[in-house]
Design an enzyme around this catalytic site. Structure first.
Site, PDB file in Angstrom:
ATOM      1  N   ASP A   6      -0.382  -0.898  11.404  1.00 22.42           N
ATOM      2  CA  ASP A   6       0.164   0.156  11.985  1.00 22.42           C
ATOM      3  C   ASP A   6      -1.473   1.796  11.409  1.00 22.42           C
ATOM      4  O   ASP A   6      -1.076   1.893   9.528  1.00 22.42           O
ATOM      5  CB  ASP A   6       1.033   0.756  11.105  1.00 22.42           C
ATOM      6  CG  ASP A   6       1.014   2.521  11.604  1.00 22.42           C
ATOM      7  OD1 ASP A   6      -0.108   3.873  12.202  1.00 22.42           O
ATOM      8  OD2 ASP A   6       2.170   3.264  10.660  1.00 22.42           O
ATOM      9  N   ILE A   7      -2.223   2.149  12.064  1.00 22.60           N
ATOM     10  CA  ILE A   7      -2.980   2.560  11.325  1.00 22.60           C
ATOM     11  C   ILE A   7      -3.097   4.392  11.316  1.00 22.60           C
ATOM     12  O   ILE A   7      -3.074   4.989  12.538  1.00 22.60           O
ATOM     13  CB  ILE A   7      -4.645   2.219  12.276  1.00 22.60           C
ATOM     14  CG1 ILE A   7      -4.651   1.245  12.235  1.00 22.60           C
ATOM     15  CG2 ILE A   7      -5.867   2.960  11.823  1.00 22.60           C
ATOM     16  CD1 ILE A   7      -5.632   0.571  13.197  1.00 22.60           C
ATOM     17  N   GLY A   8      -2.860   4.825  10.447  1.00 24.14           N
ATOM     18  CA  GLY A   8      -2.347   6.258  10.467  1.00 24.14           C
ATOM     19  C   GLY A   8      -3.974   6.845  10.149  1.00 24.14           C
ATOM     20  O   GLY A   8      -4.840   6.588   9.263  1.00 24.14           O
ATOM     21  N   THR A  10      -3.873   8.607   7.077  1.00 26.37           N
ATOM     22  CA  THR A  10      -3.344   8.300   5.366  1.00 26.37           C
ATOM     23  C   THR A  10      -4.592   6.931   5.766  1.00 26.37           C
ATOM     24  O   THR A  10      -4.760   6.823   4.046  1.00 26.37           O
ATOM     25  CB  THR A  10      -2.698   8.954   5.024  1.00 26.37           C
ATOM     26  OG1 THR A  10      -2.542  10.364   5.088  1.00 26.37           O
ATOM     27  CG2 THR A  10      -3.646   9.180   3.627  1.00 26.37           C
ATOM     28  N   ASN A  11      -3.183   6.483   5.722  1.00 29.65           N
ATOM     29  CA  ASN A  11      -3.073   4.921   5.560  1.00 29.65           C
ATOM     30  C   ASN A  11      -3.313   3.769   6.463  1.00 29.65           C
ATOM     31  O   ASN A  11      -2.519   4.482   7.215  1.00 29.65           O
ATOM     32  CB  ASN A  11      -1.557   4.759   4.450  1.00 29.65           C
ATOM     33  CG  ASN A  11      -1.828   5.216   2.748  1.00 29.65           C
ATOM     34  OD1 ASN A  11      -2.807   4.864   2.609  1.00 29.65           O
ATOM     35  ND2 ASN A  11      -0.609   6.100   2.732  1.00 29.65           N
ATOM     36  N   VAL A  13      -1.093   0.565   7.295  1.00 29.56           N
ATOM     37  CA  VAL A  13       0.120  -0.513   6.804  1.00 29.56           C
ATOM     38  C   VAL A  13      -0.057  -1.234   7.170  1.00 29.56           C
ATOM     39  O   VAL A  13       0.093  -1.611   8.762  1.00 29.56           O
ATOM     40  CB  VAL A  13       1.179   0.709   6.598  1.00 29.56           C
ATOM     41  CG1 VAL A  13       2.623  -0.041   6.163  1.00 29.56           C
ATOM     42  CG2 VAL A  13       0.837   1.441   6.350  1.00 29.56           C
ATOM     43  N   ASP A 109       1.924   5.320  17.131  1.00 31.69           N
ATOM     44  CA  ASP A 109       3.450   5.745  16.263  1.00 31.69           C
ATOM     45  C   ASP A 109       4.355   5.745  16.567  1.00 31.69           C
ATOM     46  O   ASP A 109       5.433   5.183  16.315  1.00 31.69           O
ATOM     47  CB  ASP A 109       2.433   6.253  14.932  1.00 31.69           C
ATOM     48  CG  ASP A 109       1.691   7.640  15.102  1.00 31.69           C
ATOM     49  OD1 ASP A 109       1.521   7.932  16.007  1.00 31.69           O
ATOM     50  OD2 ASP A 109       1.796   7.851  14.028  1.00 31.69           O
ATOM     51  N   THR A 184       4.220  26.930 -13.190  1.00 31.04           N
ATOM     52  CA  THR A 184       3.688  27.363 -11.818  1.00 31.04           C
ATOM     53  C   THR A 184       4.107  25.569 -10.642  1.00 31.04           C
ATOM     54  O   THR A 184       4.750  25.649 -10.303  1.00 31.04           O
ATOM     55  CB  THR A 184       2.832  27.104 -12.010  1.00 31.04           C
ATOM     56  OG1 THR A 184       2.246  28.331 -12.996  1.00 31.04           O
ATOM     57  CG2 THR A 184       0.802  27.503 -10.676  1.00 31.04           C
TER      58      THR A 184
END
Length: 254
Positions: A6-8, A10-11, A13, A109, A184
């Site tokens: 799975d090419i997203g 951010t990552n 996987v 995805d 904060t």
């Protein structure tokens, strides 16, 4: 053994599957400037860590939403595993009927998630993926994807907060001990968490109001587990849903 990828945004996987059993999962930071050799070395090292060699991989299937990464990643599969990977998209049979305005616009995805939810858990189902973007897609009892929703993911919203506001620091994305924040950082954590949780629940309720039939809610994505203990509107959390979907899609095409 099947390698599902799975090419997203951010990552990346990777999941190693023996039949329907997932025997290992690994993550790589998505970077457009990684070479095919770098990807290949990482893949072969992950195989070794799981007790396998490149010769043990029978086939590869890829679901990608990052076209600029595909050339080097696909080249790594060909070079290091001697396999031309199957890519989820046009021409690949999923068994799912896509009834949205532009079927080709549905992310690979999301399609794999919906296939995993439908074939493993049945329909109708609302499939929620908590990733870089948060997506909801509805699959009816016949396996038809009829509608969906896209919103910023929690990390995306958090990054916008601390990069767009000069005096707010970067904070860990986590469930706060209390909404009664006194500093904060804890105020940001509580605000992000409960705002996002409320959005999830309101979205699910709106789907129920407009669809007017009972359905189960299947969640996946790294942040899904964060919310499971605080809502009873999610029926199943399955972190490996996309791999199960890709395995089902792969089986339909070989």
């Amino acid at each position: 053994m099947l390698l599902a990828v799975d090419i997203g945004n951010t990552n990346i996987v990777l999941g190693f599957l023996e039949g329907e059993r997932i025997v290992g999962t690994y993550r790589i930071t998505t970077k457009a400037d990684h070479t095919s050799d770098e990807y290949g070395l990482m893949i072969t090292e992950f195989l070794r860590m799981s007790g396998y060699s490149p010769q043990d991989v029978d086939d590869v299937i890829v679901a990608s939403v990052v076209p600029k990464v595909m050339h080097s990643f696909r080249a790594s599969i060909v070079k290091f595993l001697d396999i031309d990977p199957m890519v989820v998209g046009p021409g690949v049979k999923s068994g799912m009927n896509i009834r949205i305005d532009d079927p080709k616009s549905l992310g690979a995805d999301c399609l794999a998630d919906c296939a995993g939810a439908y074939y493993v858990y049945g329909g109708p189902a609302l499939v929620a993926d908590f990733g870089t973007a948060t997506t909801f897609n509805y699959v009816d009892a016949r396996g038809t994807i009829t509608c969906g929703l896209i919103s910023p993911g929690l990390r995306t919203a958090a990054a916008a907060l601390w990069t767009g506001t000069a005096q707010l620091p970067e904070v860990e994305i986590t469930r706060p001990d209390s909404i009664l924040a006194t500093g904060t950082k804890t105020a940001m954590q509580a605000g992000l968490y409960y705002n996002f949780l409320g959005g999830i629940e309101r979205t699910i309720m709106q789907f129920r109001e407009e669809i007017r039939e009972d359905f189960q809610v299947i969640a996946t994505g790294g942040l899904g587990r964060v919310f499971m203990d605080d809502t009873d509107l999610i029926d199943v959390y399955d972190p490996d849903l996309i791999f199960k979907g890709m395995a089902k899609i792969h089986a339909r095409n070989v």
